[in-house]
Design a protein around this motif. Structure first.
Motif, mmCIF file in Angstrom:
data_model
loop_
_atom_site.group_PDB
_atom_site.id
_atom_site.type_symbol
_atom_site.label_atom_id
_atom_site.label_comp_id
_atom_site.label_asym_id
_atom_site.label_seq_id
_atom_site.Cartn_x
_atom_site.Cartn_y
_atom_site.Cartn_z
ATOM 1 N N CYS A 73 6.538 -6.861 9.827
ATOM 2 C CA CYS A 73 5.327 -6.755 10.644
ATOM 3 C C CYS A 73 5.486 -5.508 11.502
ATOM 4 C CB CYS A 73 5.173 -7.998 11.506
ATOM 5 S SG CYS A 73 3.782 -7.939 12.660
ATOM 6 N N SER A 74 4.780 -4.456 11.135
ATOM 7 C CA SER A 74 4.880 -3.188 11.851
ATOM 8 C C SER A 74 3.777 -3.091 12.889
ATOM 9 C CB SER A 74 4.763 -2.029 10.857
ATOM 10 O OG SER A 74 5.807 -2.087 9.908
ATOM 11 N N ALA A 75 4.133 -2.618 14.074
ATOM 12 C CA ALA A 75 3.185 -2.549 15.181
ATOM 13 C C ALA A 75 2.976 -1.112 15.629
ATOM 14 C CB ALA A 75 3.685 -3.385 16.346
ATOM 15 N N SER A 76 1.766 -0.863 16.110
ATOM 16 C CA SER A 76 1.455 0.444 16.665
ATOM 17 C C SER A 76 0.415 0.281 17.762
ATOM 18 C CB SER A 76 0.929 1.391 15.575
ATOM 19 O OG SER A 76 -0.269 0.882 15.020
ATOM 20 N N GLY A 77 0.289 1.285 18.594
ATOM 21 C CA GLY A 77 -0.791 1.329 19.560
ATOM 22 C C GLY A 77 -0.469 0.807 20.946
ATOM 23 N N ASP A 78 0.616 0.122 21.126
ATOM 24 C CA ASP A 78 0.956 -0.399 22.446
ATOM 25 C C ASP A 78 2.452 -0.651 22.483
ATOM 26 O OD1 ASP A 78 -0.803 -2.773 24.625
ATOM 27 O OD2 ASP A 78 0.763 -1.300 25.031
ATOM 28 N N THR A 79 2.945 -1.067 23.627
ATOM 29 C CA THR A 79 4.372 -1.301 23.789
ATOM 30 C C THR A 79 4.765 -2.579 23.083
ATOM 31 O OG1 THR A 79 4.217 -0.241 25.942
ATOM 32 C CG2 THR A 79 6.235 -1.447 25.457
ATOM 33 N N PHE A 80 5.439 -2.421 21.950
ATOM 34 C CA PHE A 80 5.760 -3.563 21.092
ATOM 35 C C PHE A 80 6.582 -4.603 21.826
ATOM 36 C CE2 PHE A 80 6.275 -5.819 17.269
ATOM 37 C CZ PHE A 80 7.612 -6.097 17.046
ATOM 38 N N VAL A 127 -2.607 -3.713 20.517
ATOM 39 C CA VAL A 127 -1.584 -3.457 19.514
ATOM 40 C C VAL A 127 -2.172 -3.760 18.143
ATOM 41 C CG1 VAL A 127 -0.585 -5.795 19.639
ATOM 42 C CG2 VAL A 127 0.824 -3.859 18.877
ATOM 43 N N GLN A 128 -1.844 -2.904 17.172
ATOM 44 C CA GLN A 128 -2.278 -3.119 15.791
ATOM 45 C C GLN A 128 -1.062 -3.543 14.966
ATOM 46 O OE1 GLN A 128 -3.275 0.122 17.318
ATOM 47 N NE2 GLN A 128 -4.856 -1.229 18.123
ATOM 48 N N LEU A 129 -1.281 -4.517 14.108
ATOM 49 C CA LEU A 129 -0.196 -5.082 13.319
ATOM 50 C C LEU A 129 -0.489 -4.946 11.839
ATOM 51 C CD1 LEU A 129 0.172 -8.435 15.299
ATOM 52 C CD2 LEU A 129 1.510 -6.357 15.619
ATOM 53 N N GLN A 130 0.558 -4.780 11.060
ATOM 54 C CA GLN A 130 0.430 -4.713 9.606
ATOM 55 C C GLN A 130 1.584 -5.463 8.980
ATOM 56 O OE1 GLN A 130 -2.072 -3.271 7.480
ATOM 57 N NE2 GLN A 130 -0.884 -4.644 6.147
ATOM 58 N N ALA A 131 1.267 -6.533 8.280
ATOM 59 C CA ALA A 131 2.284 -7.288 7.550
ATOM 60 C C ALA A 131 2.464 -6.705 6.161
ATOM 61 C CB ALA A 131 1.884 -8.751 7.470
ATOM 62 N N SER A 132 3.686 -6.719 5.674
ATOM 63 C CA SER A 132 3.979 -6.208 4.336
ATOM 64 C C SER A 132 5.190 -6.924 3.770
ATOM 65 C CB SER A 132 4.234 -4.696 4.384
ATOM 66 O OG SER A 132 5.361 -4.403 5.194
ATOM 67 N N GLY A 133 5.413 -6.727 2.486
ATOM 68 C CA GLY A 133 6.593 -7.283 1.841
ATOM 69 C C GLY A 133 6.319 -8.421 0.884
ATOM 70 N N GLY A 134 5.064 -8.835 0.789
ATOM 71 C CA GLY A 134 4.731 -9.918 -0.112
ATOM 72 C C GLY A 134 4.751 -9.479 -1.562
ATOM 73 N N GLY A 135 4.602 -10.453 -2.438
ATOM 74 C CA GLY A 135 4.578 -10.158 -3.869
ATOM 75 C C GLY A 135 4.778 -11.430 -4.661
ATOM 76 N N LEU A 136 5.035 -11.257 -5.947
ATOM 77 C CA LEU A 136 5.266 -12.380 -6.846
ATOM 78 C C LEU A 136 6.765 -12.578 -7.015
ATOM 79 C CD1 LEU A 136 4.283 -14.484 -8.903
ATOM 80 C CD2 LEU A 136 4.248 -12.640 -10.616
#
Length: 122
Positions: free
Chosen positions: A21-28, A1-10
C-alpha cells in the motif's frame, strides 16, 4: 493522503502473497493503516490494522496467524503478508488510512485506495 494497493494476482492455494500500500500526498506516518477485503457482493471485511508508528497491530480472527501487517514509514508503504492462502481468500483487497486510532470498522477510515484483486485457485 492518496493510497494505492498493489501485489495481487492469481495464485494457488497454499501460496503466499505480499500486498503493498503506497501512500503519497501527506505525511504517511501520521496515519494508521488498515487492510480490508471484499468478495463479490459481500460487505467489506476488516483484516488487519497497524498504528501510525507500527507499534500496535490488530487482526481479524479469520486471518490471525496467516496474515501479517507491517509498514515502512521511510518508504511511505504498508504491507500485508498473506501466507497459506485459501480459495476463500479470493477477494479485492483494499488499504485505508486514518489520522485517528487504528480502527477495525470501514467507517473508521477516511482515505481508501483502489483495490487489488487476489484470486486463489484450488
Amino acid at each position: 493522503v492518496q493510497l494505492q494497493a498493489s501485489g495481487g494476482g492469481l495464485v494457488q492455494a497454499g501460496d503466499s502473497v505480499l500486498l503493498s500500500c503506497s501512500a503519497s500526498g501527506d505525511t504517511f506516518d501520521s496515519y494508521a493503516i488498515g487492510w480490508f477485503r471484499q468478495a463479490g457482493e459481500n460487505e467489506r471485511e476488516f483484516l488487519a490494522t497497524i498504528s501510525w508508528g507500527g507499534g500496535r497491530a490488530d487482526y481479524a480472527e479469520s486471518v490471525k496467524g496467516r496474515f501479517t501487517i507491517s509498514r515502512d514509514n521511510t518508504k511511505n508503504t504498508a504491507y500485508l503478508q498473506m501466507n497459506n492462502l485459501k480459495v476463500e481468500d479470493t477477494a479485492v483487497y483494499y488499504c485505508a488510512a486514518d489520522m485517528l486510532d487504528a480502527g477495525v470498522e470501514v467507517g473508521d477510515y477516511d482515505h481508501w485506495g483502489q483495490g487489488t484483486l487476489v484470486t486463489v485457485s484450488s
